[in-house]
Design a protein around this motif. Structure first.
Motif, mmCIF file in Angstrom:
data_model
loop_
_atom_site.group_PDB
_atom_site.id
_atom_site.type_symbol
_atom_site.label_atom_id
_atom_site.label_comp_id
_atom_site.label_asym_id
_atom_site.label_seq_id
_atom_site.Cartn_x
_atom_site.Cartn_y
_atom_site.Cartn_z
ATOM 1 N N LEU A 186 -12.716 -7.224 -10.193
ATOM 2 C CA LEU A 186 -12.124 -5.895 -9.996
ATOM 3 C C LEU A 186 -11.525 -5.406 -11.305
ATOM 4 C CD1 LEU A 186 -10.354 -6.837 -6.669
ATOM 5 C CD2 LEU A 186 -12.268 -5.249 -6.861
ATOM 6 N N THR A 192 -6.008 -3.993 -3.522
ATOM 7 C CA THR A 192 -7.232 -4.418 -2.825
ATOM 8 C C THR A 192 -6.899 -5.665 -2.023
ATOM 9 O OG1 THR A 192 -8.563 -3.654 -4.668
ATOM 10 C CG2 THR A 192 -9.639 -5.151 -3.119
ATOM 11 N N CYS A 193 -7.247 -5.647 -0.741
ATOM 12 C CA CYS A 193 -7.009 -6.833 0.085
ATOM 13 C C CYS A 193 -8.249 -7.707 0.093
ATOM 14 C CB CYS A 193 -6.671 -6.415 1.508
ATOM 15 S SG CYS A 193 -5.011 -5.783 1.611
ATOM 16 N N HIS A 248 -6.241 2.008 6.073
ATOM 17 C CA HIS A 248 -7.203 2.550 5.117
ATOM 18 C C HIS A 248 -6.915 1.956 3.749
ATOM 19 C CE1 HIS A 248 -8.508 5.078 8.341
ATOM 20 N NE2 HIS A 248 -7.226 5.296 8.604
ATOM 21 N N ILE A 249 -7.092 0.653 3.687
ATOM 22 C CA ILE A 249 -6.789 -0.081 2.454
ATOM 23 C C ILE A 249 -8.089 -0.731 1.990
ATOM 24 C CG2 ILE A 249 -5.413 -1.979 1.492
ATOM 25 C CD1 ILE A 249 -3.358 -1.540 3.686
ATOM 26 N N ASN A 250 -8.337 -0.731 0.666
ATOM 27 C CA ASN A 250 -9.553 -1.389 0.143
ATOM 28 C C ASN A 250 -9.605 -2.834 0.638
ATOM 29 O OD1 ASN A 250 -10.078 0.871 -1.449
ATOM 30 N ND2 ASN A 250 -8.704 0.105 -3.069
ATOM 31 N N HIS A 262 0.837 -1.202 0.000
ATOM 32 C CA HIS A 262 0.000 0.000 0.000
ATOM 33 C C HIS A 262 0.871 1.251 0.000
ATOM 34 C CE1 HIS A 262 -2.880 2.958 1.844
ATOM 35 N NE2 HIS A 262 -3.574 2.478 0.836
ATOM 36 N N VAL A 284 -12.019 -6.479 0.733
ATOM 37 C CA VAL A 284 -13.188 -7.288 0.389
ATOM 38 C C VAL A 284 -13.170 -8.516 1.291
ATOM 39 C CG1 VAL A 284 -14.297 -8.651 -1.439
ATOM 40 C CG2 VAL A 284 -12.984 -6.588 -2.033
ATOM 41 N N ASP A 326 -4.051 3.017 -3.663
ATOM 42 C CA ASP A 326 -5.344 2.402 -3.979
ATOM 43 C C ASP A 326 -5.322 1.391 -5.112
ATOM 44 O OD1 ASP A 326 -6.696 3.427 -1.950
ATOM 45 O OD2 ASP A 326 -7.677 5.063 -3.062
ATOM 46 N N ARG A 360 -10.017 -2.970 9.476
ATOM 47 C CA ARG A 360 -10.746 -1.730 9.141
ATOM 48 C C ARG A 360 -10.400 -0.602 10.112
ATOM 49 N NH1 ARG A 360 -13.885 -2.899 4.831
ATOM 50 N NH2 ARG A 360 -14.948 -4.906 4.770
#
Ligand code: XMP
Length: 517
Positions: free
Chosen positions: A319, A249-250, A275-277, A241, A279, A246, A271
């Motif tokens: 994605l 995505t994790c 502050h990493i995307n 990251h 799913v 961005d 969370r």
């Protein structure tokens, strides 16, 4: 400014099959010098292309006169680089450069007193007599031209030798083990006096060079990173990251093989701090279906590894423009797995490297492939990650599947989870959780007879495993206090339905391993 020197300052370690090879690498890195282990047979071009400041020839179980003895290409000695041969490495150097190695009358194994006859370079700062750790069956009968002996023992007239002009050194003993108390000073002398390395390998410099490498490798493509809840994947994610923001995505998969309450907790922690995307996917049915009827440990590992990759590939399609899969593969995983074609035997297929498919469309990013676990923790701290994440005990990729011995069923997983919670709870209560490497439960595939109240029972056995280790490569069982063992046993037998016996695993690694499968 880029730390240009961490890679120009590196050392090449050639592996001849000894379990001590990794230990040499650790000791070198502790001196802040970067090093890599490669199989002895990587070929002269690769050895030459490696660059670096010096070469260490590791030990190995062979004798130079064995039919299949591992032999390195002789051109290595024409590169003008300093070479340190350790044990077999020294014998091979002798053999290749025209000396004579012969069977010793008596095998030297264990503690030995060595007399140092020359303290000018390799042994600088040491006294005339030192304690060392020996492990060899051969000895040097005649050293090659240009060499002179620099140490001897009662059994070995040449316990160490040197050719100072060409900067070639050999030691019959193991400077890397703790049983050679001043071994670190010997390695330091080799690195700093002889190879003239600079101690440039720090976590700060590692982050800078990796961030640059990740940016170059990934370009504008997206990267997905599988999060397991463990420290390795979390640090991988934060490092990547830092490099590409961005574009990352994790993906956190609940594979049905996690500890009790783990899935929810991982998501919460992630969370909260990063502050990493992210799913999150519940795929427990899918994994458990795949494991239906699978009992063989390697098959379990491969099945789970493959399933992860299928799942990541599916998610990648949802994605935008994903080109890479990031994994928290560490150095021991690489060394102990099939993908490393060195002479060190394959022990287990660790899922990070063992489950990869031949035709995977995503390319891999594994920025920690060269790190040991304690280095990953140091890296996490340097990246500002919280203790709550960094201090977690390691948890294997295949999860509880390799701790339910035999068939993995929801009912057996439930028994294991309930016992596991008690162990962690008690270990935390006495303040041992962060002091030891791992503590966990294993559900055995046997039933034993017991008596509860006036009733005969025929139920399962839980094994308790608690080990101390620095990097998972070697480990010893923890001498837990009897009272703690008693409390754990009594709570498990009383509180976990289906268990009537608890045993404590008192095996070290080697010859056992930490996990039971
Ligand atoms: P062993 O059982 O090989 O374990 O002595 C050494 C360390 O590695 C962990 N381990 C794994 N970690 N994927 C992982 O990410 C795996 O497949 C795996 N298998 C074992 C184990 O928990 C111990 O810390």
């Amino acid at each position: 400014m880029m730390p240009e020197n961490i890679h120009s300052q590196k050392i090449l370690i050639l592996d001849f099959g000894s379990q001590y090879t990794q230990l040499i690498a650790r000791r070198v890195r502790e001196q802040k010098v970067y090093c890599e282990i490669h199989p002895y047979n990587i070929g002269p071009e690769k050895i030459k292309g490696f660059g670096g400041k010096g070469i260490i020839l590791s030990c190995g179980p062979s004798s130079v006169y064995d039919k299949d003895a591992p032999v390195v290409d002789k051109s290595l000695f024409d590169l003008g680089l300093p070479v340190l041969g350790v044990c077999y490495g020294m014998q091979l150097m002798t053999h290749l450069l025209g000396g004579v190695v012969a069977k010793a009358h008596r095998r030297e194994y264990g503690r030995a007193d060595v007399t140092l006859d020359d303290n000018s370079d390799l042994f600088k700062g040491l006294s005339g007599r030192e304690v060392v750790w020996m492990s060899h069956g051969d000895r040097i009968e005649k050293f090659p031209d240009g060499f002179s002996p620099i140490a001897h023992t009662d059994n070995s007239p040449v316990a160490a030798m040197k050719d100072a002009k060409r900067r070639f050194y050999g030691v019959q003993f193991h400077p890397e083990v703790v049983h050679t108390p001043r071994g670190n000073e010997i390695l330091r002398n080799f690195l700093f006096e002889i190879c003239e390395c600079k101690p440039a390998w720090t976590m700060g410099s590692f982050i800078e060079s990796q961030v640059k490498e990740i940016m170059e490798r990934v370009g504008r493509k997206g990267v997905i990173c599988g999060l397991s809840g463990g420290v390795d994947s979390a640090v991988t994610a934060v490092l990547i990251h830092k490099a590409i923001g961005d574009q990352l995505t994790c993906i956190f998969v609940d594979n049905g093989l996690l500890r009790a309450g783990e899935a929810r907790k991982v998501e919460e922690v992630f969370r909260k701090y990063f502050h990493i995307n992210l799913v999150a996917i519940d795929a427990s049915d899918r994994f458990l279906n795949r494991l239906n009827g699978v009992e063989d440990p390697e098959k379990k590992r491969k099945t789970i590894g493959n399933e992860f990759i299928y799942l990541f590939e599916e998610e990648a399609l949802k994605l935008k423009d994903i080109g890479f899969l990031a994994q928290g593969t560490l150095y021991p995983d690489v060394i102990e797995s099939v993908s490393f074609k060195g002479p060190s035997a394959t022990i287990k297929s660790h899922h990070n490297v063992g489950g990869l498919l031949d035709k995977m469309s995503l390319k891999l990013v594994e920025p920690m492939r060269e790190l040991f676990k304690d280095e990953v923790r140091a890296l996490g701290r340097e990246l500002g990650m919280p203790d709550e994440v960094i201090d977690r005990q390691p948890f294997p990729g295949p999860g509880l599947a390799i701790r339910v011995l035999g068939e993995v069923t929801p009912a057996r997983l439930e028994i294991l989870r309930n016992a596991d919670v008690i162990i962690l709870d008690e270990i935390k209560k006495v303040g041992l959780y962060t002091k030891i490497w791992q503590s966990f439960a294993v559900l055995l595939p046997v039933k034993t007879v017991g008596v509860m109240g006036d009733e005969r029972t025929y139920e399962n056995v839980i094994a308790l495993r608690a080990v101390e280790s620095l990097d998972g490569m070697t480990a010893d069982w923890v001498r837990l206090p009897y009272d703690l063992l008693a409390e754990i046993s009594s709570r498990i037998i009383n509180e976990v339905k289906g268990v009537n016996r608890v045993v404590y695993d008192i095996s070290s690694k080697p010859p056992s391993t930490i996990e039971w499968e």
